[in-house]
Design an enzyme around this catalytic site. Structure first.
Site, short mmCIF file in Angstrom:
data_model
loop_
_atom_site.label_atom_id
_atom_site.label_comp_id
_atom_site.label_asym_id
_atom_site.label_seq_id
_atom_site.Cartn_x
_atom_site.Cartn_y
_atom_site.Cartn_z
N ASP A 1 -4.04 -2.93 3.08
CA ASP A 1 -5.08 -2.07 2.52
C ASP A 1 -5.39 -0.96 3.50
O ASP A 1 -5.25 -1.11 4.70
CB ASP A 1 -6.34 -2.92 2.23
N GLU B 1 -4.84 -4.76 -11.19
CA GLU B 1 -5.97 -3.82 -11.33
C GLU B 1 -5.60 -2.40 -10.87
O GLU B 1 -6.31 -1.44 -11.20
CB GLU B 1 -7.18 -4.32 -10.51
N ASN B 2 -4.52 -2.27 -10.11
CA ASN B 2 -4.16 -0.95 -9.57
C ASN B 2 -3.68 0.04 -10.64
O ASN B 2 -3.59 1.24 -10.38
CB ASN B 2 -3.13 -1.07 -8.44
N TRP B 3 -3.40 -0.45 -11.87
CA TRP B 3 -3.06 0.48 -12.96
C TRP B 3 -4.24 1.37 -13.32
O TRP B 3 -4.08 2.37 -14.00
CB TRP B 3 -2.63 -0.29 -14.21
N HIS C 1 0.66 6.04 1.20
CA HIS C 1 1.50 4.97 0.62
C HIS C 1 2.91 5.01 1.20
O HIS C 1 3.52 3.97 1.42
CB HIS C 1 1.54 5.10 -0.91
N ARG D 1 -5.76 3.21 -11.37
CA ARG D 1 -5.74 4.43 -10.53
C ARG D 1 -5.18 5.61 -11.34
O ARG D 1 -4.51 5.40 -12.35
CB ARG D 1 -4.90 4.16 -9.28
N ARG E 1 -6.05 -9.38 5.98
CA ARG E 1 -6.37 -8.17 5.21
C ARG E 1 -6.74 -7.07 6.18
O ARG E 1 -7.61 -7.26 7.05
CB ARG E 1 -7.51 -8.40 4.21
N LEU F 1 -10.90 -10.93 -1.63
CA LEU F 1 -9.54 -11.36 -2.01
C LEU F 1 -8.88 -10.43 -3.01
O LEU F 1 -7.66 -10.43 -3.14
CB LEU F 1 -9.58 -12.78 -2.59
C1 IPE Z 1 -5.78 -4.85 -3.16
O1 IPE Z 1 -6.21 -3.63 -2.62
C2 IPE Z 1 -4.46 -4.69 -3.84
C3 IPE Z 1 -3.32 -4.40 -2.97
C4 IPE Z 1 -3.35 -4.33 -1.68
C5 IPE Z 1 -2.06 -4.16 -3.63
P1 IPE Z 1 -7.20 -2.66 -3.41
O2 IPE Z 1 -7.47 -1.53 -2.50
O3 IPE Z 1 -6.64 -2.37 -4.74
O4 IPE Z 1 -8.48 -3.61 -3.59
P2 IPE Z 1 -10.00 -3.22 -3.84
O5 IPE Z 1 -10.04 -2.27 -5.00
O6 IPE Z 1 -10.51 -2.60 -2.59
O7 IPE Z 1 -10.66 -4.54 -4.13
C1 IPE Z 2 -3.40 -0.22 -0.33
O1 IPE Z 2 -4.03 0.94 0.12
C2 IPE Z 2 -2.21 0.07 -1.22
C3 IPE Z 2 -2.42 -0.27 -2.64
C4 IPE Z 2 -3.44 -0.91 -3.13
C5 IPE Z 2 -1.36 0.13 -3.58
P1 IPE Z 2 -5.13 1.67 -0.77
O2 IPE Z 2 -4.48 2.66 -1.64
O3 IPE Z 2 -5.98 0.67 -1.47
O4 IPE Z 2 -5.96 2.42 0.36
P2 IPE Z 2 -7.54 2.66 0.39
O5 IPE Z 2 -8.19 1.31 0.22
O6 IPE Z 2 -7.87 3.58 -0.74
O7 IPE Z 2 -7.79 3.25 1.72
MG MG Z 3 -7.70 -0.26 -1.01
#
Ligand code: IPE
Ligand code: IPE
Ligand code: MG
Length: 237
Positions: free
Chosen positions: A16, A63-65, A33, A67, A184, A191
């Site tokens: 993260d 949940e990342n979809w 990334h 974005r 993490r 989590l």
């Molecule tokens: C968790 O990170 C998912 C991955 C590392 C792939 P996120 O950045 O998406 O989690 P939240 O939104 O802070 O909980």
């Molecule tokens: C983790 O980094 C990568 C993914 C979840 C794909 P983030 O993209 O969540 O980075 P922050 O949390 O916005 O800094």
């Molecule tokens: Mg993040």
């Protein structure tokens, strides 16, 4: 790191902070990334060198979809390049690669690349690297429940015979021992739907380091922390 330190058998990482790493440098998130993908590659080398047997990394959540399309598309591009790179690492270090998560949502070429890397590396023995994409702990458990329900309906399994092992062996991580250490980065202490069944007895390590900056030194610090923990598994020592 002390030489006497035990290396955890299985390390699970929530990478993260890629976005914040880029923002701090005035760069677009996608650059974060791209740097993050390099850090994953290096982490596979580092864990293999330290003797870790299983490394599981959270690359993209269910949940990342949510974005913006632009970011999701950039991540898909990075996966395409990254899977190819991973093939090189796997060959060099004799690493078996597995992918967990619900893959039908990915473009056909990504699904094929996943199948190929799993097939080509399946007999490698130094370490198992598990990459989680379109992964969510609740989604994984839901899919496992469906599989188990279908077996009960088909008469293959009695309801009363469902054990914890039945559940474990119907998860995407079937056959993989539970993680010993969960890391993490980026200061978040949650989590985010990561391995919610498998982490029942893992030790948790949180660091403010942003993922692209998480190298060997940081990994060793996490292992040192792990060695300072007294794991009781509910018993008295
Ligand atoms: C968790 O990170 C998912 C991955 C590392 C792939 P996120 O950045 O998406 O989690 P939240 O939104 O802070 O909980
Ligand atoms: C983790 O980094 C990568 C993914 C979840 C794909 P983030 O993209 O969540 O980075 P922050 O949390 O916005 O800094
Ligand atoms: Mg993040």
């Amino acid at each position: 790191m002390e030489e006497s330190n035990r290396v955890p058998n299985h390390i699970a990482i929530i990478l993260d902070g890629n976005g914040r790493w880029a923002k701090k440098r005035g760069l677009p998130r996608n650059m974060g990334h791209a740097e993050g993908a390099k850090a994953v590659e290096q982490c596979v080398y580092n864990c293999a060198d330290l003797g870790v047997k299983y490394l599981t990394v959270y690359g993209f959540s269910t949940e990342n979809w949510k974005r913006p399309d632009e970011e999701v598309n950039a991540l898909m591009k990075i996966f395409r390049v990254y899977i190819k790179k991973l093939m090189g690492v796997a060959k060099k270090k004799n690493v078996r690669v597995l992918m967990i998560g619900e893959r039908s949502r990915f473009a056909p070429d990504i699904q094929e690349a996943i199948e190929e890397i799993e097939e080509v590396t399946k007999n490698n023995t130094t370490m198992t690297f598990i990459f989680a994409i379109n992964y969510g702990g609740r989604d994984e458990i839901t899919r496992a429940v469906r599989k188990i329900a279908a077996k009960v309906k088909g008469g293959e399994l009695e309801t009363g015979d469902i054990t914890e092992d039945t559940i474990s062996s119907n998860l995407d991580t079937a056959g993989v021992p539970d993680p010993d250490l969960m890391i993490r980065t980026s200061g978040e202490q949650r989590l985010s739907n990561w391995l919610i069944w498998q982490l029942a007895y893992a030790e948790f390590y949180f660091t403010d380091i942003l993922w692209p900056d998480f190298g060997m030194e940081e990994l060793k610090k996490a292992i040192e922390y792990y060695n300072g923990r007294d794991r009781r598994f509910g018993a008295v020592k």
